[in-house]
Design a protein around this motif. Structure first.
Motif, short mmCIF file in Angstrom:
data_model
loop_
_atom_site.label_atom_id
_atom_site.label_comp_id
_atom_site.label_asym_id
_atom_site.label_seq_id
_atom_site.Cartn_x
_atom_site.Cartn_y
_atom_site.Cartn_z
N UNK A 234 0.76 -1.25 -0.20
CA UNK A 234 0.02 0.57 -0.11
C UNK A 234 0.97 1.64 -0.38
N UNK A 235 2.06 1.28 0.76
CA UNK A 235 2.87 2.76 0.67
C UNK A 235 3.13 2.82 -0.57
N UNK A 236 3.53 1.49 -1.74
CA UNK A 236 3.87 2.17 -2.73
C UNK A 236 3.17 2.19 -4.12
N UNK A 237 1.41 1.56 -3.63
CA UNK A 237 0.53 1.81 -4.84
C UNK A 237 -0.66 1.16 -4.43
N UNK A 238 -1.53 2.38 -4.52
CA UNK A 238 -2.98 2.50 -3.81
C UNK A 238 -4.08 2.65 -4.83
N UNK A 239 -4.79 2.42 -5.00
CA UNK A 239 -5.90 2.24 -5.74
C UNK A 239 -7.08 1.94 -5.76
N UNK A 240 -8.11 3.22 -4.34
CA UNK A 240 -8.44 2.42 -3.52
C UNK A 240 -10.00 3.98 -4.02
N UNK A 241 -11.42 4.22 -3.71
CA UNK A 241 -11.91 4.50 -3.59
C UNK A 241 -13.03 4.98 -2.68
N UNK A 242 -13.83 6.04 -2.60
CA UNK A 242 -14.45 6.66 -1.60
C UNK A 242 -15.67 7.41 -2.14
N UNK A 243 -17.05 7.30 -1.65
CA UNK A 243 -17.91 7.45 -1.10
C UNK A 243 -18.22 8.98 -0.59
N UNK A 244 -18.65 10.52 -1.51
CA UNK A 244 -18.56 11.61 -0.37
C UNK A 244 -20.46 12.15 -0.81
N UNK A 245 -20.64 12.22 0.15
CA UNK A 245 -22.00 12.72 -0.01
C UNK A 245 -21.85 14.53 0.53
N UNK A 246 -22.72 15.09 -0.63
CA UNK A 246 -22.86 16.29 -0.02
C UNK A 246 -22.86 16.68 1.40
N UNK A 247 -21.53 17.71 1.37
CA UNK A 247 -22.06 18.30 2.69
C UNK A 247 -21.20 17.02 4.16
N UNK A 248 -20.87 16.07 3.61
CA UNK A 248 -19.51 15.23 4.22
C UNK A 248 -18.88 15.08 4.39
N UNK A 251 -12.77 10.50 4.67
CA UNK A 251 -10.95 10.89 5.21
C UNK A 251 -10.37 10.41 3.55
N UNK A 252 -9.42 10.79 3.53
CA UNK A 252 -8.35 9.92 2.30
C UNK A 252 -8.37 8.64 2.69
N UNK A 253 -7.96 7.84 2.00
CA UNK A 253 -7.74 6.14 2.37
C UNK A 253 -6.46 6.38 2.00
N UNK A 254 -5.73 5.73 2.89
CA UNK A 254 -4.95 6.31 2.42
C UNK A 254 -2.69 7.06 3.01
N UNK A 255 -3.91 7.95 3.91
CA UNK A 255 -3.28 9.15 4.65
C UNK A 255 -2.48 9.23 5.73
N UNK A 256 -3.81 8.21 6.37
CA UNK A 256 -3.12 8.16 7.61
C UNK A 256 -4.23 9.36 8.64
N UNK A 257 -4.90 9.68 8.25
CA UNK A 257 -5.64 10.30 9.33
C UNK A 257 -4.99 11.93 8.13
N UNK A 258 -4.24 12.36 7.73
CA UNK A 258 -3.98 13.32 8.04
C UNK A 258 -4.27 14.51 6.71
N UNK A 259 -5.56 13.36 5.76
CA UNK A 259 -6.29 14.41 4.77
C UNK A 259 -7.49 13.86 4.18
N UNK A 260 -8.50 14.82 4.61
CA UNK A 260 -9.61 14.66 4.48
C UNK A 260 -10.28 15.71 2.85
N UNK A 261 -11.64 14.33 2.47
CA UNK A 261 -12.49 16.11 1.20
C UNK A 261 -13.43 16.44 2.27
N UNK A 262 -14.04 16.94 1.68
CA UNK A 262 -15.17 17.73 2.23
C UNK A 262 -16.45 17.91 1.04
N UNK A 263 -17.28 17.09 0.88
CA UNK A 263 -18.51 16.93 -1.00
C UNK A 263 -19.11 19.08 -0.75
#
Length: 557
Positions: A234-248, A251-263
């Motif tokens: 996983x540290x070398x290659x990551x291909x995953x997905x996240x579902x983000x609802x409006x207003x939600x 966390x971005x997978x693979x970042x260890x909680x450091x990054x997240x996105x808000x829709x």
């Protein structure tokens, strides 16, 4: 095993066919062309076969074994292309159900055999490891003997070596032989040959670097295989997905909680009925997405405050479109899918089973379908407890369950407790479903409203193996060009015991070497060597013709 000492005094490893120094044949003293494969050098796989290490080495050094491993790897790789791998099925789908529903029995068998994750399976990685081992062992087994033989070769070669080369001529040396050899030295240098002289004899060599082309090729393959293997980490290659609802915020997978996105907002546009692309089928235009994008805010939390409850910092706002990802710190977020009007909330009211109207039942409760509360208390004294929640309800093996956590078909098992009562009434509710568990139930939950939300699927990708794969591919191509467009050519010119001997060898493209000899003969007057391989073929053909003639004469008699 004892070393083989040549008459020139050079000690050769056991199994050597040609003396590494003078070139004298050490085996097969009969007629025929000398074996110049790997310069007749001794290879480990041909000399040692006693210990288990020797047997393993000999197994992987075999070209036939390597070819079979390649064939098996190609066949195994083709099996994984029959149906899409699990990483390519629609996000959120369960593989065990998707393959059966989409491809029937063949898809179910594909899943049960583990082919849906074939390229990360242990047996496939074992094949890749065997291929890499075969390439490394076969290269080492041949490279070092060849390098040693080419490095130690002398200019003056044994007559047996000369006369058993494919291109060879021997004539009486006249008074001008030495002058011709001197002229040949200068002439060959003009032809960009590397000319060495020893005791009046010449060795002209050109294109030796091409002999290392296959080994450079193998180095590129090994680097490429290493890069492909590193994609399992996983540290070398990551291909995953996240579902983000409006207003939600997710966390971005693979970042260890450091990054997240808000829709912030999901936007979609469909084609118009008058678009020329759908002139023959205008009804289809409104069902085809023209563009869709997710406006997100990237949030970052420092490593010191992760888990401390501190508010993350807004890094940037970006509109993610198809093929226009948001990239940061080696990660990329791609717009890959969407879902419109997903159920997000149910609004219920408690009412009598007989449907009688009463003001005390006008109060409602809102149930969040993403994360419902367990207990709801109304002002009129009623309490509602959610005993079980199935976001995507299915009934399998005589038991209720859920396909996933997406509220596509939500069902709730609830208990309604009237004021002043200790025991409540249980029922199952859902979309157009309100089933009491007992005919004596006096109350029920009635759905009075619902709310929906747009959901966006973002692919999370990070690939640190790309530089390794590119480097392996470039090195592979360099080796391929090096070994394909150049060839190793050698000319030996010797005057010995009143005779002038010429010999030549090429690892391929013999016509080019013959043309160089023709050009050398024109420039210096040296004789042209003859192709002994053609003479052997012609001689065998003549013997066959004479034999047929003899048989024909016998038949006539």
């Amino acid at each position: 095993m004892k070393k083989v000492i040549c008459e020139c005094g050079h000690e050769n490893p056991y199994g050597t066919e040609l003396c590494e120094s003078c070139g004298k044949p050490l085996k097969d003293q009969g007629k025929g062309l000398v074996n110049m494969r790997y310069e007749g050098a001794a290879r480990r796989s041909q000399t040692y076969s006693k210990t288990i290490v020797d047997k393993i080495w000999n197994f992987f050094s075999s070209v036939k074994v390597g070819i079979w491993i390649i064939v098996l790897t190609l066949l195994a790789s083709s099996l994984g292309t029959i149906f899409p791998q699990e990483m390519f099925i629609p996000p959120g789908e369960r593989a065990s159900i998707y393959y059966r529903e989409e491809y029937g029995t063949a898809g179910q068998l594909f899943y049960q055999l583990g082919f849906h994750n074939l390229y990360s399976s242990w047996w496939y990685m074992l094949l890749v490891a065997a291929l890499g081992t075969s390439i490394i062992v076969a290269s080492i087994d041949r490279f070092f003997p060849l390098h040693r033989a080419l490095k130690t070769q002398r200019v003056s070669r044994h007559p047996g070596f000369m006369q058993r080369q494919r291109l060879y001529s021997r004539t009486a040396a006249d008074d001008g032989a030495k002058e011709k050899i001197r002229l040949a030295k200068d002439t060959l240098k003009k032809k960009r040959y590397n000319v060495r002289e020893e005791n009046g004899n010449l060795l002209a060599e050109k294109g030796r670097f091409s002999r290392w082309g296959p080994y450079v090729n193998h180095i590129g393959l090994i680097i490429f295989l290493i890069g492909a293997t590193l994609r399992l980490f996983p540290e070398m290659y990551l291909d995953d997905h996240i579902w983000v609802r409006e207003g939600q915020t997710v966390e971005v997978k693979g970042t260890g909680g450091e990054y997240s996105v808000r829709n912030e907002e999901f936007l979609i546009e469909f084609y118009d009925d008058e678009d020329e692309r759908f002139i023959n089928n205008p009804q289809q235009a409104s069902a085809v997405a023209k563009t869709y994008q997710t406006t997100v805010t990237l949030l970052q939390q420092s490593s010191e405050t992760i888990g401390a409850g501190a508010e993350p910092e807004e890094v940037q706002e970006y509109a993610i479109r198809v093929n226009d990802p948001l990239s940061f710190e080696g990660f990329s977020l791609y717009q890959v899918d969407f879902k419109l009007n997903e159920l997000s909330e149910f609004t219920f009211a408690v009412e009598p089973e007989d449907g009688s109207d009463n003001e005390m039942f006008s109060e409602t409760i809102d149930v969040n379908l993403y994360d419902p509360e367990v207990f709801y208390e109304l002002d009129n004294g009623f309490t509602v407890e959610i005993l079980e929640y199935f976001p995507n309800y299915v009934f399998e093996n005589n038991e209720p369950g859920t396909v996933n956590r997406i509220p596509d078909n939500p069902r709730l098992i609830v208990e309604i407790t009237p004021p002043g009562e200790d025991e409540g009434e249980m029922s199952m509710i859902g979309i157009q479903v309100n089933n009491p568990f007992s005919e004596e139930n006096e109350y029920r939950l009635r759905m009075v409203d619902f709310d929906t939300n747009h959901v966006s699927a973002l692919a999370v990708r990070r690939d640190r193996t790309i530089p390794i794969l590119i480097a392996g591919g470039i090195i592979f191509m360099i080796g391929l060009v090096q070994g394909s467009y150049w060839h190793h050519r050698r000319m030996w010119i010797q005057e010995r015991d009143g005779e002038l001997m010429l010999a030549g060898h090429a690892n391929k493209n013999w016509n080019a070497l013959k043309k160089d000899f023709d050009w050398l003969s024109e420039q210096t007057g040296l004789p042209k060597p003859e192709d002994q391989a053609e003479e052997e073929t012609t001689g065998q053909r003549d013997e066959g013709v004479n034999s047929n003639n003899d048989n024909a004469g016998t038949d006539k008699q």
